[in-house]
Design an enzyme around this catalytic site. Sequence first.
Site, mmCIF file in Angstrom:
data_model
loop_
_atom_site.group_PDB
_atom_site.id
_atom_site.type_symbol
_atom_site.label_atom_id
_atom_site.label_comp_id
_atom_site.label_asym_id
_atom_site.label_seq_id
_atom_site.Cartn_x
_atom_site.Cartn_y
_atom_site.Cartn_z
ATOM 1 N N ASP A 48 11.828 12.729 1.529
ATOM 2 C CA ASP A 48 11.231 13.974 2.019
ATOM 3 C C ASP A 48 11.133 13.946 3.539
ATOM 4 O OD1 ASP A 48 9.318 16.438 1.100
ATOM 5 O OD2 ASP A 48 8.560 15.496 2.929
ATOM 6 N N TYR A 53 10.045 16.411 11.897
ATOM 7 C CA TYR A 53 9.802 14.954 11.901
ATOM 8 C C TYR A 53 10.761 14.230 12.844
ATOM 9 C CZ TYR A 53 7.338 15.927 7.436
ATOM 10 O OH TYR A 53 6.527 16.425 6.448
ATOM 11 N N LYS A 78 12.762 20.826 5.532
ATOM 12 C CA LYS A 78 11.873 22.004 5.645
ATOM 13 C C LYS A 78 12.195 22.795 6.903
ATOM 14 C CE LYS A 78 8.335 18.915 3.766
ATOM 15 N NZ LYS A 78 8.496 17.613 4.439
ATOM 16 N N HIS A 111 8.025 25.250 5.624
ATOM 17 C CA HIS A 111 7.034 24.209 5.931
ATOM 18 C C HIS A 111 5.586 24.743 5.914
ATOM 19 C CE1 HIS A 111 7.015 20.059 8.067
ATOM 20 N NE2 HIS A 111 5.905 20.226 7.379
HETATM 21 P P1 NAD Z 1 0.078 9.566 2.584
HETATM 22 O O1 NAD Z 1 -1.050 9.968 1.736
HETATM 23 O O2 NAD Z 1 1.391 9.257 1.962
HETATM 24 O O3 NAD Z 1 -0.473 8.338 3.407
HETATM 25 C C1 NAD Z 1 0.347 7.521 4.179
HETATM 26 C C2 NAD Z 1 -0.498 6.390 4.736
HETATM 27 O O4 NAD Z 1 -1.179 5.718 3.675
HETATM 28 C C3 NAD Z 1 0.360 5.321 5.402
HETATM 29 O O5 NAD Z 1 0.569 5.635 6.748
HETATM 30 C C4 NAD Z 1 -0.456 4.083 5.196
HETATM 31 O O6 NAD Z 1 -1.415 4.015 6.214
HETATM 32 C C5 NAD Z 1 -1.150 4.341 3.888
HETATM 33 N N1 NAD Z 1 -0.497 3.686 2.727
HETATM 34 C C6 NAD Z 1 0.731 3.912 2.187
HETATM 35 N N2 NAD Z 1 0.934 3.139 1.099
HETATM 36 C C7 NAD Z 1 -0.194 2.405 0.951
HETATM 37 C C8 NAD Z 1 -0.594 1.432 0.002
HETATM 38 N N3 NAD Z 1 0.179 1.057 -0.998
HETATM 39 N N4 NAD Z 1 -1.826 0.867 0.167
HETATM 40 C C9 NAD Z 1 -2.650 1.241 1.186
HETATM 41 N N5 NAD Z 1 -2.328 2.168 2.093
HETATM 42 C C10 NAD Z 1 -1.107 2.757 1.978
HETATM 43 O O7 NAD Z 1 0.214 10.676 3.749
HETATM 44 P P2 NAD Z 1 1.405 11.416 4.483
HETATM 45 O O8 NAD Z 1 2.386 10.489 5.078
HETATM 46 O O9 NAD Z 1 0.767 12.389 5.384
HETATM 47 O O10 NAD Z 1 2.103 12.223 3.303
HETATM 48 C C11 NAD Z 1 3.250 11.772 2.617
HETATM 49 C C12 NAD Z 1 4.452 12.589 2.960
HETATM 50 O O11 NAD Z 1 4.181 13.974 2.725
HETATM 51 C C13 NAD Z 1 4.857 12.560 4.437
HETATM 52 O O12 NAD Z 1 5.520 11.380 4.801
HETATM 53 C C14 NAD Z 1 5.696 13.791 4.529
HETATM 54 O O13 NAD Z 1 7.003 13.548 3.997
HETATM 55 C C15 NAD Z 1 4.924 14.759 3.641
HETATM 56 N N6 NAD Z 1 3.974 15.614 4.389
HETATM 57 C C16 NAD Z 1 4.182 16.944 4.356
HETATM 58 C C17 NAD Z 1 3.317 17.798 5.012
HETATM 59 C C18 NAD Z 1 3.551 19.274 4.947
HETATM 60 O O14 NAD Z 1 2.935 20.020 5.712
HETATM 61 N N7 NAD Z 1 4.419 19.738 4.074
HETATM 62 C C19 NAD Z 1 2.217 17.293 5.741
HETATM 63 C C20 NAD Z 1 2.044 15.916 5.766
HETATM 64 C C21 NAD Z 1 2.905 15.088 5.085
#
Ligand code: NAD
Length: 285
Positions: A48, A53, A78, A111
Amino acid sequence: MENEINNITFSNGVTIPQLGLGVFKMKDEKELMEAIRVALEVGYRHFDTAMIYENEATLGRALKASSIPREVLFLTSKVWNYDHGYEETKAAFQASLDRLGTDYLDLYLIHWASANYIETWKAMEELYTAGKIKAIGVSNFQIHHLEDLMAHTEIIPMINQIETHPAFPQDELRAFMAQHAIIHEAWGPLGQGKNDLLTQPVLLELAEKYGKTAAQIVLRWHIERGIVVIPKSVTPSRIRENRDIFDFSLSTVDMDKIATLNTGARYSGHPDDQEFLTRTSIRPS
Ligand code: NAD
């Protein structure tokens, strides 16, 4: 129980792996290349990204560096807020394809619901009908945005990617989406590492009970709810850990315990934040 990644089927019959790797904030080329290599090795096929990004090109290179055929990969990108509009969206889509080094996307999303999303959607409908996108959807759409979009366009979005985690389960929007066969995809599925979500006693207790980590319990909670998850990590051990969630299931009683973490409060941006939507709709000169 097997540990295969489950697939979810969209209203048009196309399937999406229920687990993917989110690559938000992964800008360091070496780190991203290595994260993708590890992810592919342990079985992720769904990635994704988004124009904003600034890593589509690196992701494309990392995927090309593997011997995995394009047709077994699932790629999402997106369209960003300043690319809204009919012609603008077509150009933005082609630019994403070029950066990713592919000639189609599995999923393309709006997005955020910034101004002019109807014209944006019309361009996406055409690209979908022409076979350039296998499935089309939205992100950060509230019920009122979905109602407006459905009233003015032909194709109902196949998916809505929205902030979702145990503290903010999105029950109302989720029910509306279910009525219209719109698949629920969670961003921030782990709460983005914020607000001590993963150290909540309920989650630690369940982690102990199931012999899993709190992160795996949270991801499995999403899986049980039929949600597509795209947890982000660049750490190889966490990429593996987050993938290892298809060999157990949570009981109804334990799902109910996790439901007690619902605070009704978002951890991140509000889809109706007009200041954010307006500011990010201005193309940098
Ligand atoms: P997430 O909930 O996936 O959290 C990521 C964070 O959680 C990492 O940086 C790390 O600190 C921690 N983490 C990951 N695996 C872990 C584990 N096993 N144990 C402990 N901590 C852990 O948050 P995100 O990155 O914001 O969301 C995931 C994906 O969603 C993004 O990478 C992106 O592709 C998408 N996203 C989309 C939007 C949107 O507006 N559409 C906004 C934010 C993110």
